[in-house]
Design an enzyme around this catalytic site. Structure first.
Site, PDB file in Angstrom:
ATOM      1  N   ASP A 343     -12.541  49.760  36.077  1.00 21.96           N
ATOM      2  CA  ASP A 343     -12.071  51.112  36.289  1.00 21.96           C
ATOM      3  C   ASP A 343     -12.971  51.730  37.369  1.00 21.96           C
ATOM      4  O   ASP A 343     -14.100  51.280  37.560  1.00 21.96           O
ATOM      5  CB  ASP A 343     -12.188  51.885  34.969  1.00 21.96           C
ATOM      6  N   ASP A 535     -14.016  52.880  30.189  1.00 20.22           N
ATOM      7  CA  ASP A 535     -14.724  53.798  29.288  1.00 20.22           C
ATOM      8  C   ASP A 535     -14.424  53.516  27.822  1.00 20.22           C
ATOM      9  O   ASP A 535     -15.001  54.140  26.943  1.00 20.22           O
ATOM     10  CB  ASP A 535     -14.407  55.259  29.625  1.00 20.22           C
ATOM     11  N   ASP A 539      -8.834  53.512  28.362  1.00 21.21           N
ATOM     12  CA  ASP A 539      -8.450  52.171  28.778  1.00 21.21           C
ATOM     13  C   ASP A 539      -8.346  51.200  27.605  1.00 21.21           C
ATOM     14  O   ASP A 539      -8.388  49.990  27.796  1.00 21.21           O
ATOM     15  CB  ASP A 539      -9.467  51.629  29.801  1.00 21.21           C
TER      16      ASP A 539
END
Length: 641
Positions: A343, A535, A539
């Site tokens: 991410d 995180d 996600d």
């Protein structure tokens, strides 16, 4: 056979029977040491003075030494035998040593049992040490805490503190509970939680976690989590559970041992009786002795102890570096990773907006920032907050602001010290027909353009700052031949810019959570082994889909600890590489032990069946290879990254 070392994990009902407990000091093994002294004295008489006591004196003396050194092993063998469990190392060693006594090899029978027990002692000590080091690594919760109650300071157990009470932490003391800093400022050592030794300075209102050490001043903290709900308690529970989750290698060895030991028993019987039909001068005593050698060397304790010990060490090493594995199986998973999907926000970037660049025209930089901060102080937009933070707390003092109007989707308009000030995007400038440099339109990051009295005076570039070690982390992954992919919900132009700066192989922007799942699924369909770093909250679907789900910044959220397979406790992307290296190092040492143990055993098995190796060589080889494997496994606990 399932080897259950440390005798703490040994069968629950056999626990009472075990002499070797958590206390592995020499005082708790005086019987074994006495047996060794008797054996040494008898061998000195035999080989030094050529004197051997007559039967039954020698039988009684060696029998006493035998019982002193092996009564716990004999008892466990009996307990298992009455449950029809014959294929275990205790029964194997009992048969071999009683067999040695039966053919008059008293000294060898005692030696086998004594050295086997020494091996057990060292194995137990090593496993205990590994487990204690893992627990001690994070079990740093104080037993008492100072609480401010009715203007008095009371020292109580942390379990007795309730929410919103104020605890007081002196310099050098550990914080006992999660909370919010009430004092103006304080510095903490967070090494036990994050693996980082540099001090972390907190200001009033910041979150402070249990396990941090106060460095410089008496500090007051408002409790926000009960003792059992603290991040440290959750992390402790996770690490302790991790030692119970076995890797595929451990499971394989356990299954292998259950098959291997019956085969060895069968082969020992073959070695003893089958030669009768092929050897003309067959002597039962000689071939029975060879079968006993076969039994002794076949004990798989080196494998079944050193392998879990290696994984304990790997989990401990990772924990010391601020990385928590939820099980030793994930150490194996990390060794196969060939694609790391990340991410962007909060993983490769700080996740907070920062002023990156300030460009001015016919105005001093500090005054431009002061004007922008003053008008933005009338808004709560994150972009404005970044400018105010950059300007400083006192930047807006001395200026009068009035008639501030927020123009949706454009920015702010107001009057500061009698001057009309506009602060917003380029659409705001166009709305008020204010000319600005054309190159501003090509900047991919967020721009706050400032105009004073209808004239462009400059612009402030604001972006999510890339983490300090992100570039090095990507380089290190590429050095390991790992492909890097970045997924983000941010606009593609911003994602491309970040990917270019970091050197990431592929980057995809404008993605919703389901879009991230699709991208990861596509990679998996191509046969890639994927680690996803995010995180752990937004996600969660992708974390679950990846071979290894890694949560970044685990101290920030309970959900990260629950969702991910691996938790990186600080926000450093470089820890991803460390996690991969720890996994590879652990697997390397485990397989070194497997190959070494099997090679030595096969050689001595062959020599024993051929009548070349004696019980002495068998027990020395068995205990020796076990100790070498243990020492090799313990090396992991001393590694540095």
């Amino acid at each position: 056979m399932e080897h259950e070392h440390n005798h703490v994990e040994e069968q629950a009902d056999d626990k009472k029977a075990v002499v070797i407990k958590d206390n592995t000091g020499w005082k708790s093994h005086w019987q074994l040491l006495l047996a060794l002294m008797i054996l040494f004295a008898m061998l000195t008489l035999e080989f030094g003075f050529m004197y051997v006591p007559e039967f039954p004196v020698n039988f009684i003396i060696f029998g006493i030494a035998y019982l002193l050194s092996g009564y716990n092993v004999l008892y466990l063998a009996w307990r298992k035998a009455i449950r029809l469990d014959f294929f275990n190392e205790f029964f194997l060693m009992s048969v071999a040593t009683i067999g040695a006594f039966a053919i008059g090899s008293y000294s060898e029978g005692v030696a086998v049992m004594a050295f086997y027990s020494i091996g057990e002692w060292f194995q137990d000590a090593a496993v205990n040490r590994a487990k204690r080091s893992i627990k001690a690594l994070l079990d740093i919760r104080p037993d008492e805490v100072s609480v401010v109650r009715k203007d008095n300071v009371e020292v109580v157990n942390p379990k007795d503190v309730v929410l919103n009470e104020i605890i007081r932490v002196k310099p050098g003391e550990k914080v006992a509970l999660d909370g919010e800093l009430v004092s103006e400022k304080a510095s903490f050592n967070t090494a036990a939680l994050t693996g980082e030794s540099k001090p972390d300075t907190k200001t009033e209102g910041d979150v402070v976690y249990a396990g941090m050490i106060n460095l410089n001043t008496v500090t007051d903290i408002k409790v926000t989590s009960l003792f059992t709900d603290s991040k440290l308690s959750k992390i402790l529970e996770m690490v302790q559970d991790a030692t119970a989750r076995k890797s595929q290698t451990q499971l394989f060895i356990s299954r292998f041992a259950k098959i291997y030991t019956p085969i060895v028993f069968a082969l020992a019987v073959v070695v003893c009786f089958v030669p009768y039909f092929f050897v003309s001068d067959y002597n039962f005593s000689d071939w029975f002795y060879r079968s006993l050698v076969f039994l002794v060397i076949s004990c798989p304790c080196a494998l079944v102890v050193s392998i879990p010990l290696g994984y304990f060490g790997g989990i401990g090493l990772a924990s010391r570096n601020g990385i928590l594995f939820k099980g030793s199986n994930f150490l194996d998973v990390m060794t196969a990773i060939d694609t790391v999907v990340m991410d962007k926000t909060g993983t490769l970037t700080e996740g907070v907006f920062k002023v990156q660049e300030i460009v001015t025209k016919d105005i001093e930089e500090h005054y431009l920032v002061k004007l922008a901060a003053t008008i933005e102080s009338q808004s709560t937009h994150p972009i404005g907050m970044a400018i105010i933070e950059h300007a400083g707390k006192n930047a807006t003092k001395g200026l009068s602001v009035a008639d501030v109007e927020e123009i949706s989707g454009h920015g702010l308009k107001g009057t500061i010290d009698g001057k009309e000030v506009l602060a917003g995007n380029t659409k705001l400038m166009k709305k008020f027909n204010i000319e600005y440099p054309a190159e501003i339109d090509s900047i991919v990051y967020t721009i706050v353009v400032v105009a004073v009295d209808k004239k462009y005076k400059g612009h402030i570039t604001i972006a999510d700052k890339i983490k300090e070690d992100a570039v090095q982390a990507i380089k290190s992954m590429h050095a390991l031949n790992i492909k890097t992919v970045m997924l983000s919900g941010d606009k593609q132009s911003v994602v491309d810019e970040v990917a270019k700066k970091l050197g990431i192989d592929n980057a995809y922007g404008d993605l919703l959570p389901e879009g991230k799942v699709e991208k990861v699924q596509t990679l998996k369909d191509r046969g890639n082994h994927i680690a996803f770093i995010g995180d752990g909250v937004n996600d969660a679907p992708v974390v679950a889909l990846a071979d290894a789900g890694i949560a970044m910044g685990g101290l920030g959220s309970d959900a990260t600890i629950e969702t991910a397979d691996i938790v990186i406790q600080n926000d450093q992307p470089s820890k991803i590489v460390t996690a991969i290296k720890v996994g590879k190092l652990t697997k390397q040492i485990v397989w070194q032990n497997i190959i070494m143990a099997m090679a030595v055993k096969l050689i001595v098995l062959g020599l024993g069946a051929g009548g070349i190796a004696t019980l002495w060589e068998a027990v020395i080889a068995d205990v020796g290879v076990a100790l070498l494997a243990i020492l090799n496994a313990v090396r992991i606990q001393r590694m540095r990254f």
